[in-house]
Design an enzyme around this catalytic site. Structure first.
Site, PDB file in Angstrom:
ATOM      1  N   ARG A  50       0.851  -1.183   0.000  1.00  0.00           N
ATOM      2  CA  ARG A  50       0.000   0.000   0.000  1.00  0.00           C
ATOM      3  C   ARG A  50       0.887   1.234   0.000  1.00  0.00           C
ATOM      4  O   ARG A  50       1.935   1.249   0.635  1.00  0.00           O
ATOM      5  CB  ARG A  50      -0.832   0.025   1.276  1.00  0.00           C
ATOM      6  CG  ARG A  50      -1.738  -1.150   1.394  1.00  0.00           C
ATOM      7  CD  ARG A  50      -2.406  -1.135   2.758  1.00  0.00           C
ATOM      8  NE  ARG A  50      -3.201  -2.353   2.910  1.00  0.00           N
ATOM      9  CZ  ARG A  50      -3.904  -2.633   4.001  1.00  0.00           C
ATOM     10  NH1 ARG A  50      -3.913  -1.791   5.025  1.00  0.00           N
ATOM     11  NH2 ARG A  50      -4.594  -3.743   4.067  1.00  0.00           N
ATOM     12  N   ASP A  52       0.356   5.366   0.943  1.00  0.00           N
ATOM     13  CA  ASP A  52      -0.610   6.252   1.598  1.00  0.00           C
ATOM     14  C   ASP A  52      -1.103   7.343   0.656  1.00  0.00           C
ATOM     15  O   ASP A  52      -0.514   7.583  -0.408  1.00  0.00           O
ATOM     16  CB  ASP A  52       0.051   6.926   2.813  1.00  0.00           C
ATOM     17  CG  ASP A  52       0.356   5.927   3.912  1.00  0.00           C
ATOM     18  OD1 ASP A  52      -0.455   5.011   4.135  1.00  0.00           O
ATOM     19  OD2 ASP A  52       1.414   6.090   4.570  1.00  0.00           O
ATOM     20  N   ARG A 198       8.776   7.601   6.036  1.00  0.00           N
ATOM     21  CA  ARG A 198       8.477   8.993   6.372  1.00  0.00           C
ATOM     22  C   ARG A 198       8.959   9.349   7.773  1.00  0.00           C
ATOM     23  O   ARG A 198       9.386  10.486   8.015  1.00  0.00           O
ATOM     24  CB  ARG A 198       6.985   9.260   6.219  1.00  0.00           C
ATOM     25  CG  ARG A 198       6.557   9.284   4.745  1.00  0.00           C
ATOM     26  CD  ARG A 198       5.061   9.141   4.564  1.00  0.00           C
ATOM     27  NE  ARG A 198       4.344  10.188   5.272  1.00  0.00           N
ATOM     28  CZ  ARG A 198       3.019  10.190   5.478  1.00  0.00           C
ATOM     29  NH1 ARG A 198       2.283   9.182   5.005  1.00  0.00           N
ATOM     30  NH2 ARG A 198       2.453  11.162   6.132  1.00  0.00           N
TER      31      ARG A 198
END
Lengths: 245, 245
Positions: A50, A52, A198
């Protein structure tokens, strides 16, 4: 039924991310709708991972099985005309029937881009984190980044809500490069926790501000405490570069 | 009154170009409105050159005179907060009272970007001309480009409606570079006719298709006939890189 391996690039601006959601535009949703229309039945598209909302991809990988007789170049053409120009299948190849983009992935490469100048470039809006002055110390950031290479428990760089039980991962490369105002962080690993890249980027920027020594990231790692690390950097600087099998 | 030299970057997507128009959003119009608000009077902003609708700039230069007491870094901050993020003053410097961005310019550098692959990159939409297969011959394009260096009459590469009497210009550098799907054309000259870079880019792509020898561009130059050259390449691939004084 033939199984295909798809390589997909997308500009994540305005998307809710890879995964189909109840509301909003997702890459998976658009792909599944396009393949279902092409194949005349409900088709599932499974991604390597995935991404974001707002995160970009140069080389996301997915698997799909198609009943209709079609060759890889036909898939590229037929699906791309059904997608917005922000999402492109850049390659399709026939794969083994049991090929699984997520379970078969051996490593992934991500890039995080930082624009370190007082004035943001009009061309980097949406594609880099704007960090104004002071000028970050790329040497300290690079030294800190290298300390993350190897097998570690990355619990300090994980946002709650991830799917996995163990937070141990192996980072194969973790490098910082500076060219003018643009600082690029490249990380290759066998797997990534939720928001891991991140939160590492946010931590490296803290180190680059000169308030911390490079070795601080080792203290953060050892703490296994998300509160010890830097902030989660914004999604628009992050690119899924490639997935290796 | 103090005169300032401004260096301006803008993403031309959706703009009518540099010059203020009766309708639509222009860079000059937005700058003049911002400076007029700052200075409390009607302020004129003069650019080194017009850029067409959709054309981008990394280093457009302009001159402006301000009555209010303000230093260059104050101008950058005060004007940028009044502009959309697609337009940024990247530098301001005090200049001689008679500095004129257009008349004092000695040379300008432009870049034209071409994406030569069947599938367009989501990240190049709006920033490159999409030229699908066949693969262009960058060697032929580079040889053709070099033939434009020097002083020539560029009438064949001019769209009617330009402002100047003579169509003779000196091209200081004219180079093609290929990196994967991205072909970059860089041209430096003492002045440019209307649509000159875009019609040269269109002509170089014709040469790159393999139907013409590199020397064909010399025939085009000599013809002084716009119809002899290739098509005008679309505006979104063009960047005004810098202006030298």
């Amino acid at each position: 039924m033939k199984t295909f391996k798809l390589t997909i690039a997308y500009d994540g601006t305005g998307l809710v991310g890879w995964q189909r959601q109840a509301a909003g535009t997702s890459v998976q949703g658009l792909l599944e709708d396009a393949f279902s229309e092409l194949d005349g039945r409900a088709v599932a598209v499974t991604g390597a991972g995935r991404t974001d909302a707002g995160v970009h991809a140069l080389g996301q990988v997915a698997n799909v099985a198609i009943a209709r007789e079609i060759d890889p170049s036909g898939i590229v053409r037929a699906i791309n005309v059904r997608l917005p120009p922000s999402i492109r299948i850049v390659d399709a190849a026939e794969a083994a029937p049991d090929f699984h983009a997520r379970f078969d992935a051996r490593s992934k490469a991500y890039r995080y881009r930082i624009w370190n100048a007082d004035v943001m470039s009009p061309f980097e809006r949406g594609y880099a984190w704007h960090v104004p002055s002071p000028m970050l110390d790329a040497g300290v950031m690079a030294a800190a980044a290298r300390l993350l290479e190897g097998s570690h428990d990355f619990a300090a760089f994980q946002t709650a809500g991830g799917e996995t039980h163990s937070s141990r991962r192996t980072v194969l490369a973790s490098r910082i490069d500076r060219a003018g105002a643009l600082i690029t962080y490249e990380i290759v690993g066998d797997g990534f926790l939720r928001h891991m890249v991140r939160s590492i980027a946010g931590t490296l920027v803290e180190a680059g501000r000169g308030r911390r020594a490079a070795s601080w990231v080792e203290d953060v790692l050892r703490s296994r405490d998300r509160a010890a690390a830097g902030p989660t950097a914004p999604p628009e600087g992050l690119f899924l570069v490639s997935v290796s099998y």
